[in-house]
Design a protein around this motif. Structure first.
Motif, PDB file in Angstrom:
ATOM      1  N   ASN A  29       7.029 211.794  20.726  1.00 49.69           N
ATOM      2  CA  ASN A  29       6.606 212.808  21.739  1.00 49.69           C
ATOM      3  C   ASN A  29       5.627 213.741  21.069  1.00 49.69           C
ATOM      4  N   TYR A  30       4.780 214.472  22.055  1.00 49.36           N
ATOM      5  CA  TYR A  30       3.814 215.026  21.768  1.00 49.36           C
ATOM      6  C   TYR A  30       3.351 216.420  22.287  1.00 49.36           C
ATOM      7  N   PHE A  31       2.937 217.532  21.919  1.00 48.44           N
ATOM      8  CA  PHE A  31       2.361 218.476  22.797  1.00 48.44           C
ATOM      9  C   PHE A  31       0.759 218.399  22.714  1.00 48.44           C
ATOM     10  N   ASP A  32       0.251 218.529  23.771  1.00 46.69           N
ATOM     11  CA  ASP A  32      -1.222 218.158  24.106  1.00 46.69           C
ATOM     12  C   ASP A  32      -1.759 219.726  24.902  1.00 46.69           C
TER      13      ASP A  32
ATOM     14  N   ARG B  61      -6.163 219.656  21.399  1.00 49.18           N
ATOM     15  CA  ARG B  61      -5.127 219.377  20.486  1.00 49.18           C
ATOM     16  C   ARG B  61      -3.993 218.447  20.904  1.00 49.18           C
ATOM     17  N   GLU B  62      -3.780 217.670  19.855  1.00 48.34           N
ATOM     18  CA  GLU B  62      -2.662 216.710  19.942  1.00 48.34           C
ATOM     19  C   GLU B  62      -1.458 216.912  18.753  1.00 48.34           C
ATOM     20  N   VAL B  63      -0.397 217.634  19.299  1.00 46.25           N
ATOM     21  CA  VAL B  63       0.527 217.976  18.067  1.00 46.25           C
ATOM     22  C   VAL B  63       1.905 216.867  18.240  1.00 46.25           C
ATOM     23  N   LYS B  64       2.351 216.382  17.316  1.00 46.45           N
ATOM     24  CA  LYS B  64       3.266 215.615  17.278  1.00 46.45           C
ATOM     25  C   LYS B  64       4.633 216.248  17.112  1.00 46.45           C
ATOM     26  N   ASP B  65       5.479 216.154  18.197  1.00 48.58           N
ATOM     27  CA  ASP B  65       6.975 216.776  17.882  1.00 48.58           C
ATOM     28  C   ASP B  65       8.007 216.155  17.198  1.00 48.58           C
ATOM     29  N   THR B  66       8.312 216.780  16.046  1.00 46.76           N
ATOM     30  CA  THR B  66       9.437 216.147  15.359  1.00 46.76           C
ATOM     31  C   THR B  66      10.765 216.645  15.466  1.00 46.76           C
TER      32      THR B  66
ATOM     33  N   PHE C 120       3.814 225.420  17.983  1.00 43.66           N
ATOM     34  CA  PHE C 120       5.035 224.495  18.642  1.00 43.66           C
ATOM     35  C   PHE C 120       6.076 224.281  17.634  1.00 43.66           C
ATOM     36  N   ALA C 121       6.317 225.158  17.042  1.00 42.41           N
ATOM     37  CA  ALA C 121       7.536 225.324  15.960  1.00 42.41           C
ATOM     38  C   ALA C 121       8.662 226.115  16.859  1.00 42.41           C
ATOM     39  N   ILE C 122       9.805 225.740  16.831  1.00 45.13           N
ATOM     40  CA  ILE C 122      11.168 226.197  17.190  1.00 45.13           C
ATOM     41  C   ILE C 122      11.395 227.673  16.658  1.00 45.13           C
ATOM     42  N   VAL C 123      11.632 228.582  17.502  1.00 43.06           N
ATOM     43  CA  VAL C 123      11.660 230.181  16.988  1.00 43.06           C
ATOM     44  C   VAL C 123      13.252 230.427  17.200  1.00 43.06           C
TER      45      VAL C 123
END
Length: 272
Positions: free
Chosen positions: A37-40, A50-55, A88-91
């Motif tokens: 899963n990714y945010f782009d 940007r391409e940021v993998k969601d962990t 893209f961190a959970i707050v």
């Protein structure tokens, strides 16, 4: 009404699940269904930054996105995550107390969230954005609208929601449904089958007003999970009065909470 303005080709190996515009930045959440899963991030011209993998998610991850002016809101199972749009961190998160299905929209005027699910009796819920406390449920909508978005622009003095539905890639038209926020009844439909005869709207949705790329227009950002595209659709003409419309009754077939098919009749003015 309902003019296709442009499109962006997204990652070809992942389904676009959710979309939200934060200023001039478009954020897409996509998944291959196996936890990749990714945010782009893109601009309105389609440039990919940007391409940021969601962990933090597994499976298909977040199903729809919205923006509350500070954080991205993302629907996942029985929670709504609040996510920093830069890292893209959970707050933080809200617990809804039931399994979410698909759509998510934020109304800044009332500070409320609308969510859609597969529950047989209340397909859409209205909750407090700060606490997650229940306000109202609606049973008039069809099963599990996949993407929903808040629209304070196309009806004078009245807010609306727009829906997409999870439908067959081969047999169902490409539609946007505008819904009254007071009773969840469909009051306007735009069908794009003639413009995109081999596509299917089945994913996240957002509404933006007067973006720099399309000045003076109200634009729907709609994802197509068949060809992994993002469409820009002009909905500025979806006003209070339909200039050319026909009242019809349509039968919408969906899946209930235990996986059995059922149908319901929906009355709406149909744009042609």
């Amino acid at each position: 009404h309902g003019v296709l303005l442009d499109s962006i080709q997204l990652n070809a190996t992942r389904d676009p699940q959710g979309v939200v515009a934060v200023g001039d930045t478009i954020i897409i959440f996509s998944s291959d269904g196996a936890g990749n899963n990714y945010f782009d991030t893109y601009d309105f011209a389609g440039n990919h930054y940007r391409e940021v993998k969601d962990t933090n998610t597994t499976g298909w991850g977040y199903r729809d996105l919205a923006f509350d002016g500070q954080y991205i809101l993302a629907s996942e199972d029985s929670t709504i995550k609040k996510i920093d749009p830069h890292t893209f961190a959970i707050v933080s998160y809200l617990t809804i107390g039931r399994k979410l299905g698909r759509g998510l929209a934020y109304d800044p005027g009332e500070d409320v969230i609308y969510i859609t699910n597969w529950d047989f009796y209340d397909h859409m819920l209205k909750i407090h954005a700060s606490t997650g406390y229940y306000i109202k449920s609606f049973s008039e909508t069809s099963d599990g609208p996949y993407g929903i978005a808040f629209d304070p622009y196309t009806q004078s003095g009245k807010a609306s929601l727009w829906f997409t539905y999870q439908k067959s890639f081969s047999s169902d038209p490409f539609m946007l449904h505008r819904v009254d926020t007071t009773n969840a009844k469909v009051n306007y439909v735009i069908d794009f089958k003639g413009q995109m005869p081999d596509s299917c709207l089945e994913g996240g949705l957002d509404i933006v007003n007067n973006p720099a790329a399309f000045p003076g227009k109200v634009v729907a950002l709609a994802t197509d999970r068949k060809y992994n595209k993002l469409y820009f659709i002009n909905i500025s003409g979806a006003g209070d009065v339909l200039p050319k419309a026909l009242e019809i009754t349509d039968e919408i077939e969906g899946w209930d909470a235990v996986g059995e098919t059922r149908s319901m009749l929906v009355n709406y003015p149909y744009l042609y």
